[in-house]
Design an enzyme around this catalytic site. Structure first.
Site, PDB file in Angstrom:
ATOM      1  N   SER A 244       0.844  -1.196   0.000  1.00  0.00           N
ATOM      2  CA  SER A 244       0.000   0.000   0.000  1.00  0.00           C
ATOM      3  C   SER A 244       0.881   1.248   0.000  1.00  0.00           C
ATOM      4  O   SER A 244       1.618   1.485  -0.953  1.00  0.00           O
ATOM      5  CB  SER A 244      -0.958  -0.039   1.192  1.00  0.00           C
ATOM      6  OG  SER A 244      -1.918   0.977   1.122  1.00  0.00           O
TER       7      SER A 244
ATOM      8  N   GLU B 204     -13.127   7.727 -11.110  1.00  0.00           N
ATOM      9  CA  GLU B 204     -13.759   8.682 -12.012  1.00  0.00           C
ATOM     10  C   GLU B 204     -12.748   9.156 -13.048  1.00  0.00           C
ATOM     11  O   GLU B 204     -11.539   8.943 -12.915  1.00  0.00           O
ATOM     12  CB  GLU B 204     -14.308   9.885 -11.235  1.00  0.00           C
ATOM     13  CG  GLU B 204     -13.265  10.666 -10.464  1.00  0.00           C
ATOM     14  CD  GLU B 204     -13.877  11.785  -9.628  1.00  0.00           C
ATOM     15  OE1 GLU B 204     -13.502  12.958  -9.845  1.00  0.00           O
ATOM     16  OE2 GLU B 204     -14.738  11.493  -8.785  1.00  0.00           O
TER      17      GLU B 204
ATOM     18  N   HIS C  28      -3.901  -0.495  -4.505  1.00  0.00           N
ATOM     19  CA  HIS C  28      -5.356  -0.722  -4.405  1.00  0.00           C
ATOM     20  C   HIS C  28      -6.003  -0.384  -5.740  1.00  0.00           C
ATOM     21  O   HIS C  28      -7.048   0.258  -5.798  1.00  0.00           O
ATOM     22  CB  HIS C  28      -5.964   0.151  -3.285  1.00  0.00           C
ATOM     23  CG  HIS C  28      -5.359  -0.049  -1.934  1.00  0.00           C
ATOM     24  ND1 HIS C  28      -5.628  -1.161  -1.158  1.00  0.00           N
ATOM     25  CD2 HIS C  28      -4.505   0.719  -1.220  1.00  0.00           C
ATOM     26  CE1 HIS C  28      -4.961  -1.054   0.001  1.00  0.00           C
ATOM     27  NE2 HIS C  28      -4.268   0.070  -0.028  1.00  0.00           N
TER      28      HIS C  28
END
Length: 272
Positions: free
Chosen positions: A131, A149, A173
């Site tokens: 991460s 988006e 992720h």
């Protein structure tokens, strides 16, 4: 995308949420490269690291890693502490856990702790990061940007990382949070770098000039070297990004990519 000079050890760069209870494919890859040596769990990215060590201690113990110590830095002054530095003595590897990548770079960048970690790596030790610990490995790291988006030109914040992988921007992720738009925005700003997105429970294992994918998801490589047009410099900040002729590779477990030629390798799975 290249490794920093004199690098000898492997990098295991993880997209987050790696399996800690099942087959533990990614953690097993870390354990194998330790060869019985000490692993330092660097929980520096977290503002509240309680519980991280116990979780990883349990997971790694089942893989035969019994010499595991935690390194946490509250502020930069602690990077000169002899006791903190001693934790890295004779270490075979360092594992950066998740949290906020800016905490890692701001707390240990250009400090004795960072220098000691680089010494371990250059001596052949393994460096792993999940991460936030993955994002910080590149020389430019993603800090903030909208997910899920279409990328808006003004909606991206980047900062210097540790530079263990050069000419790259690493995001994590990836599929789970819909981050393709912001990765495209990052490489549009700097087409010379490769954009690398890593899914959860997935890792790229970098050894030499090559990396191989392991885990249950995919690694996405965005190459903008041959882009013929982009509105990144001319358009207003609220406008959607436009970019022509960008190249995308999607790599699953067993696939890989040569960092010098930027060409993928591996055999796609074709159903019978």
């Amino acid at each position: 995308m290249t490794l920093a000079p004199t690098a000898e050890g492997p990098l295991i760069i993880i997209g987050g949420h790696e399996d800690k209870e099942g087959d533990k494919v990614i953690l097993k890859a870390v354990a194998e490269r330790l060869k019985g040596g000490r692993l330092v769990l660097a929980t520096i990215a977290s503002h509240a690291p309680e519980g991280y060590f116990e979780t990883y201690q349990k997971a790694f113990a089942s893989l035969g890693v019994t010499d595991l110590v935690e390194l946490y830095i509250e502020d930069r002054a602690e990077t000169h502490d002899a006791g903190k530095l001693a934790l890295l003595d004779d270490a075979a590897g360092v594992f950066f856990s998740g949290g906020d990548q800016l905490r890692i770079s701001s707390q240990i960048g250009d400090t004795p702790i960072e220098a000691r970690i680089r010494e371990i790596w250059r001596a052949g030790g393994v460096l792993a990061g999940t991460s936030a610990g993955a994002s910080v490995m590149s020389d430019t790291m993603m800090v903030r940007g909208a997910s899920a988006e279409t990328h808006r030109i003004g909606d991206l914040q980047m900062a210097p990382g540790l530079g263990l992988v050069r000419d790259a921007i690493i995001d994590q992720h990836f599929a789970e949070r819909g981050r393709i738009g912001r990765l495209l925005g990052a490489v549009a700003q700097s087409p010379r770098v490769l954009g690398v997105g890593i899914d959860e429970d997935t890792a790229m294992v970098v050894e030499g000039d090559d990396f191989k994918v392991i885990g249950s998801g995919a690694v996405y490589v965005v190459d903008a070297a041959d882009v013929t047009a982009s509105n990144i410099a001319e358009a207003k900040s609220e406008r959607a990004l436009s970019m022509f002729d960008v190249r995308l590779h999607v790599l699953a477990s067993g696939d890989g990519l040569n960092l010098t030629t930027r060409r993928p390798h591996g055999q796609p799975q074709i159903p019978a």
